[in-house]
Design a protein around this motif. Structure first.
Motif, PDB file in Angstrom:
ATOM      1  N   PHE A   1       0.773  -1.169  -0.193  1.00  0.00           N
ATOM      2  CA  PHE A   1      -0.179  -0.128  -0.121  1.00  0.00           C
ATOM      3  C   PHE A   1       0.880   1.175   0.010  1.00  0.00           C
ATOM      4  O   PHE A   1       1.866   1.260   0.900  1.00  0.00           O
ATOM      5  CB  PHE A   1      -0.835  -0.078   1.410  1.00  0.00           C
TER       6      PHE A   1
ATOM      7  N   GLY B   1      -7.088  17.241   3.970  1.00  0.00           N
ATOM      8  CA  GLY B   1      -7.203  16.019   3.119  1.00  0.00           C
ATOM      9  C   GLY B   1      -8.214  15.061   3.578  1.00  0.00           C
ATOM     10  O   GLY B   1      -8.085  15.050   5.064  1.00  0.00           O
ATOM     11  N   PRO B   2      -8.454  14.089   2.995  1.00  0.00           N
ATOM     12  CA  PRO B   2      -9.599  12.986   3.444  1.00  0.00           C
ATOM     13  C   PRO B   2      -8.548  12.548   4.562  1.00  0.00           C
ATOM     14  O   PRO B   2      -7.352  12.211   4.382  1.00  0.00           O
ATOM     15  CB  PRO B   2      -9.987  12.275   2.418  1.00  0.00           C
TER      16      PRO B   2
ATOM     17  N   GLY C   1      -6.591   9.362   5.847  1.00  0.00           N
ATOM     18  CA  GLY C   1      -5.751   8.371   5.399  1.00  0.00           C
ATOM     19  C   GLY C   1      -5.367   8.914   4.172  1.00  0.00           C
ATOM     20  O   GLY C   1      -4.425   7.965   3.244  1.00  0.00           O
ATOM     21  N   ALA C   2      -5.197  10.024   3.774  1.00  0.00           N
ATOM     22  CA  ALA C   2      -4.683  10.663   2.660  1.00  0.00           C
ATOM     23  C   ALA C   2      -3.100  10.889   2.446  1.00  0.00           C
ATOM     24  O   ALA C   2      -2.506  10.842   1.567  1.00  0.00           O
ATOM     25  CB  ALA C   2      -5.153  12.150   2.469  1.00  0.00           C
TER      26      ALA C   2
ATOM     27  N   LYS D   1      -1.424  12.773   5.412  1.00  0.00           N
ATOM     28  CA  LYS D   1      -0.830  13.987   5.985  1.00  0.00           C
ATOM     29  C   LYS D   1       0.093  13.371   7.109  1.00  0.00           C
ATOM     30  O   LYS D   1       1.376  14.010   7.123  1.00  0.00           O
ATOM     31  CB  LYS D   1      -1.965  14.732   6.430  1.00  0.00           C
ATOM     32  N   THR D   2      -0.435  12.633   8.117  1.00  0.00           N
ATOM     33  CA  THR D   2       0.406  12.364   9.324  1.00  0.00           C
ATOM     34  C   THR D   2       1.696  11.640   8.801  1.00  0.00           C
ATOM     35  O   THR D   2       2.758  11.759   9.308  1.00  0.00           O
ATOM     36  CB  THR D   2      -0.193  11.508  10.303  1.00  0.00           C
ATOM     37  N   THR D   3       1.790  10.700   7.879  1.00  0.00           N
ATOM     38  CA  THR D   3       3.073   9.945   7.379  1.00  0.00           C
ATOM     39  C   THR D   3       3.844  10.913   6.859  1.00  0.00           C
ATOM     40  O   THR D   3       5.005  10.902   6.883  1.00  0.00           O
ATOM     41  CB  THR D   3       2.378   9.065   6.259  1.00  0.00           C
TER      42      THR D   3
ATOM     43  N   GLN E   1      -0.646  13.459  16.708  1.00  0.00           N
ATOM     44  CA  GLN E   1      -2.141  13.549  16.549  1.00  0.00           C
ATOM     45  C   GLN E   1      -2.773  12.646  17.627  1.00  0.00           C
ATOM     46  O   GLN E   1      -3.633  13.282  18.269  1.00  0.00           O
ATOM     47  CB  GLN E   1      -2.411  12.901  15.278  1.00  0.00           C
TER      48      GLN E   1
ATOM     49  N   PHE F   1     -10.403  -1.170   3.733  1.00  0.00           N
ATOM     50  CA  PHE F   1      -9.291  -1.497   4.525  1.00  0.00           C
ATOM     51  C   PHE F   1      -9.881  -2.537   5.466  1.00  0.00           C
ATOM     52  O   PHE F   1      -9.401  -2.574   6.745  1.00  0.00           O
ATOM     53  CB  PHE F   1      -9.103  -0.020   5.033  1.00  0.00           C
TER      54      PHE F   1
ATOM     55  N   ARG G   1      -7.134  -4.715   7.318  1.00  0.00           N
ATOM     56  CA  ARG G   1      -6.099  -3.991   8.083  1.00  0.00           C
ATOM     57  C   ARG G   1      -6.099  -3.803   9.529  1.00  0.00           C
ATOM     58  O   ARG G   1      -7.244  -3.782  10.289  1.00  0.00           O
ATOM     59  CB  ARG G   1      -6.085  -2.380   7.357  1.00  0.00           C
TER      60      ARG G   1
ATOM     61  N   ASP H   1      -2.854   0.144  12.354  1.00  0.00           N
ATOM     62  CA  ASP H   1      -2.178   0.707  11.366  1.00  0.00           C
ATOM     63  C   ASP H   1      -2.929   1.692  10.663  1.00  0.00           C
ATOM     64  O   ASP H   1      -2.753   2.267   9.529  1.00  0.00           O
ATOM     65  CB  ASP H   1      -1.993  -0.468  10.366  1.00  0.00           C
ATOM     66  N   LEU H   2      -4.301   1.998  11.247  1.00  0.00           N
ATOM     67  CA  LEU H   2      -5.264   2.938  10.649  1.00  0.00           C
ATOM     68  C   LEU H   2      -4.792   4.589  10.919  1.00  0.00           C
ATOM     69  O   LEU H   2      -4.149   4.738  11.960  1.00  0.00           O
ATOM     70  CB  LEU H   2      -6.579   2.741  11.237  1.00  0.00           C
TER      71      LEU H   2
ATOM     72  N   GLY I   1      -8.232   9.484  11.729  1.00  0.00           N
ATOM     73  CA  GLY I   1      -9.525   9.597  11.344  1.00  0.00           C
ATOM     74  C   GLY I   1     -10.241   8.362  11.207  1.00  0.00           C
ATOM     75  O   GLY I   1     -11.443   8.058  11.434  1.00  0.00           O
ATOM     76  N   MET I   2      -9.564   7.340  10.507  1.00  0.00           N
ATOM     77  CA  MET I   2      -9.949   5.989  10.200  1.00  0.00           C
ATOM     78  C   MET I   2     -10.279   5.205  11.427  1.00  0.00           C
ATOM     79  O   MET I   2     -11.339   4.696  11.683  1.00  0.00           O
ATOM     80  CB  MET I   2      -8.855   5.312   9.460  1.00  0.00           C
TER      81      MET I   2
ATOM     82  N   GLY J   1     -11.666  14.545  14.179  1.00  0.00           N
ATOM     83  CA  GLY J   1     -10.629  14.242  13.319  1.00  0.00           C
ATOM     84  C   GLY J   1     -11.186  13.393  12.054  1.00  0.00           C
ATOM     85  O   GLY J   1     -10.503  13.006  11.440  1.00  0.00           O
TER      86      GLY J   1
END
Ligand code: ATP
Ligand code: MG
Lengths: 302, 239
Positions: A16, A36-37, A39-40, A42-44, A83, B127, B130, B134-135, B138-139, B164
């Motif tokens: 992924f 952004g949505p 999982g887009a 941002k944090t990564t 976060q 997902f 998953r 690992d989310l 917000g997920m 969030g």
């Protein structure tokens, strides 16, 4: 000219791709909004710039420091508010903030000065001796912010600092950040899902599925937005009208905002046509100015 | 459905400001759709936790779905669905497994279809395998909400359900919540998004542990002084 420059940055988890070949540069003394949505990426992206996560490809420079090679060196300049922020639940607000000061070996007299200043500016007086686990979320956010800036970093990474904060305190947060940037010659990255906060940024970056799909100054983004926005009342939105809006040529999207519905359309659609198509009386429709939320919603639909 | 009289709860502190929740009277009827807003530290979560029976209080009468708290907590609990502000997910279970576990706890029938359907609505279907650790932030929040929404309790109480959560997804979540409202479920939620608060039929504004205002949303919007709940809120809190 650029204080942070990121080139062709990519991060994969298994097969992924969370961040997909992004490049951007940040100017000093600016607030940069990451939107952004979920999982887009941002944090990564923020974690990679902070040297907390190793990218698979690409480069990150802070002035002339290579963050991937020298994460320690770069980190001295940084303040990071994560976060799911890392406050110690068994310490009081005061102990938490001072803990971070001591981590950076700030002299006691200086530390106490800074502490006093921060408690003042962030209105923390009445919460100083409460365990952070007992604090309301919005107050915990302020403690986390104080902990992230007590060592006076020139790079601020604030990952959703205003999530769960009430509207009035959210404004004050941005006043604080702006003031901090000016007095410490700093630069900030701030992620948020409150799109009205885009207006407080110098530059915004819209992430979607690991890519940056739009960036620029907030005013410019609104100006270049080519769609029309109409508003009507939710009480008029029947199932039948939803169907019409969903299947109507030239209608990009509609969404609910409080007791109103916002309809985003192509430029050539006017209020008359909206009224005719939906059967809603024209007196119940108004033409409104686009917001950042309209921009977000129209660009992230897929 | 919910009735509270002369409720008092306090957190005392020698050095800090003490907090007192003081609610003389609050009644919420079956099928009502109520939002709670207020400054940080005004008592929103404290009130919500008391309604859900997970926080003790010093004095007052609290009745939920006909059961008196705290004595009949066990019975009341079955009638209430509660989403807390902190995620209660199992880190090492996948998205699907988390929901499956939660559904089994409450003996939900036909669960597979319901789970997949909810995951699709909150945008997590891709997902589902998953691990929840690992989310993205917000997920995780979306998964917690999906877990809370799989049940159909008589009262659904949500503490900041969309913290969030991105602009598009939080509307999906509210459309699911409003389907429940349409089925006459009683729904109470707190939020820091003023547009979400405005969607409810009734808004409670808390300040300093008290109910500062309690009104029908339409009444504020129809008098044409305030265009939105956000305007009204800012006006009265800044005063
Ligand atoms: N350790 C990991 N293993 C597998 N996938 C991961 C891991 N960390 C992050 N991801 C995935 O990478 C993607 C991007 O996550 P990230 O946290 O960067 O999103 P985000 O933009 O910050 O979202 P949010 O708005 O919800 O905070 C998500 O799909 C997430 O599940
Ligand atoms: Mg994030």
């Amino acid at each position: 000219m650029e204080i942070i420059s990121v080139k062709s940055l990519t991060k994969r988890f298994g097969n992924f791709t969370a961040v997909d070949n992004i490049s951007f540069g940040l100017k000093p003394l600016t607030i940069n909004g990451f939107l952004g949505p979920n999982g887009a990426g941002k944090t990564t992206t923020i974690k990679m710039i902070c040297g907390l996560l190793r990218p698979d490809e690409g480069s990150i420079f802070i002035e002339n420091i290579d963050v991937i090679e020298n994460p320690e060196k770069a980190r001295e300049k940084m303040g990071y508010m994560s976060q799911n922020f890392s406050l110690y639940p068994d310490l009081t607000a005061r102990e938490n903030i001072l803990f971070f000061a001591d981590l950076y070996k700030i002299k006691k007299s200086e530390r106490d000065n800074r502490y006093a200043e921060l408690t003042d500016e962030l209105n923390l007086h009445e919460y100083q001796n409460t365990l952070t686990s007992d604090l309301p979320l919005g107050i915990r956010q302020r403690v986390a912010l104080a902990s992230a800036v007590i060592h006076h970093p020139v790079l601020l990474f604030l990952d959703e600092p205003t999530s769960g904060v009430d509207p009035i305190s959210r404004m004050k947060f941005f006043d604080f950040i702006r003031k901090y940037i000016n007095s410490h010659k700093a630069t900030a990255i701030v992620s948020t899902h409150f799109l009205t906060e885009a207006a407080h940024c110098n530059e915004i970056f819209l992430f979607n599925r690991g890519k940056i799909i739009l960036s620029g100054q907030p005013a410019e983004i609104i100006q270049n937005f080519r769609y029309n926005i109409f508003e009507t009342k939710t009480s008029l939105l029947t199932g039948e009208i939803k169907n019409i809006l969903n299947n109507s040529e030239g209608i990009i999207e509609f969404y609910i905002f409080g007791k109103r519905v916002r309809i985003i359309t192509e430029e050539d659609i006017d209020i008359q046509q909206i009224s005719v198509r939906t059967g809603i009386d024209i007196s119940n429709i108004s033409v409104v100015a686009p917001s950042f939320e309209d921009v977000f919603i129209s660009l992230t639909n897929d | 459905m919910i009735s509270i009289t002369n409720l008092r709860k306090s957190y005392k502190s020698k050095t800090d400001k003490s907090f007192v929740l003081d609610i003389r009277e609050l009644t919420i009827q079956r099928g009502e759709y109520v939002s709670i807003i207020g400054p940080d530290g005004s008592g929103k979560s404290t009130l919500i936790k008391i309604i859900c029976g997970i926080s003790p209080f010093e004095s007052g009468k609290v009745c939920i779905a006909g059961y008196k708290l705290p004595e009949e907590f066990i019975k009341a609990r079955l009638k209430i669905g509660y989403l807390s502000q902190n995620y209660t997910l199992y880190k090492n279970l996948t998205v699907y497994e988390n929901m499956d576990y939660f559904a089994s706890l409450f003996g939900i029938g036909g669960k597979k279809e319901k789970i997949l359907n909810l995951l699709e609505l909150v945008g997590l279907l891709d997902f589902k395998d998953r691990l929840s650790k690992d989310l993205s932030g917000g997920m995780k929040q979306k998964l917690s909400i999906a877990c809370a929404l799989i049940r159909s309790p008589e009262v659904l109480v949500l503490d900041e359900p969309t913290t969030g959560v991105d602009p598009r997804s939080r509307r999906e979540i509210f459309s699911i919540i409003e389907e429940k409202v349409a089925q006459r479920m009683t729904v109470i939620f707190s939020t820091s998004y003023m547009d979400e608060a405005e969607r409810a039929e009734r808004v409670i504004i808390m300040n300093n542990g008290e109910i500062l205002r309690d009104f029908k949303t339409e009444n504020i919007l129809n008098n044409n002084i305030y265009k939105s709940i956000e305007q009204f809120y800012t006006h009265i809190i800044e005063k």
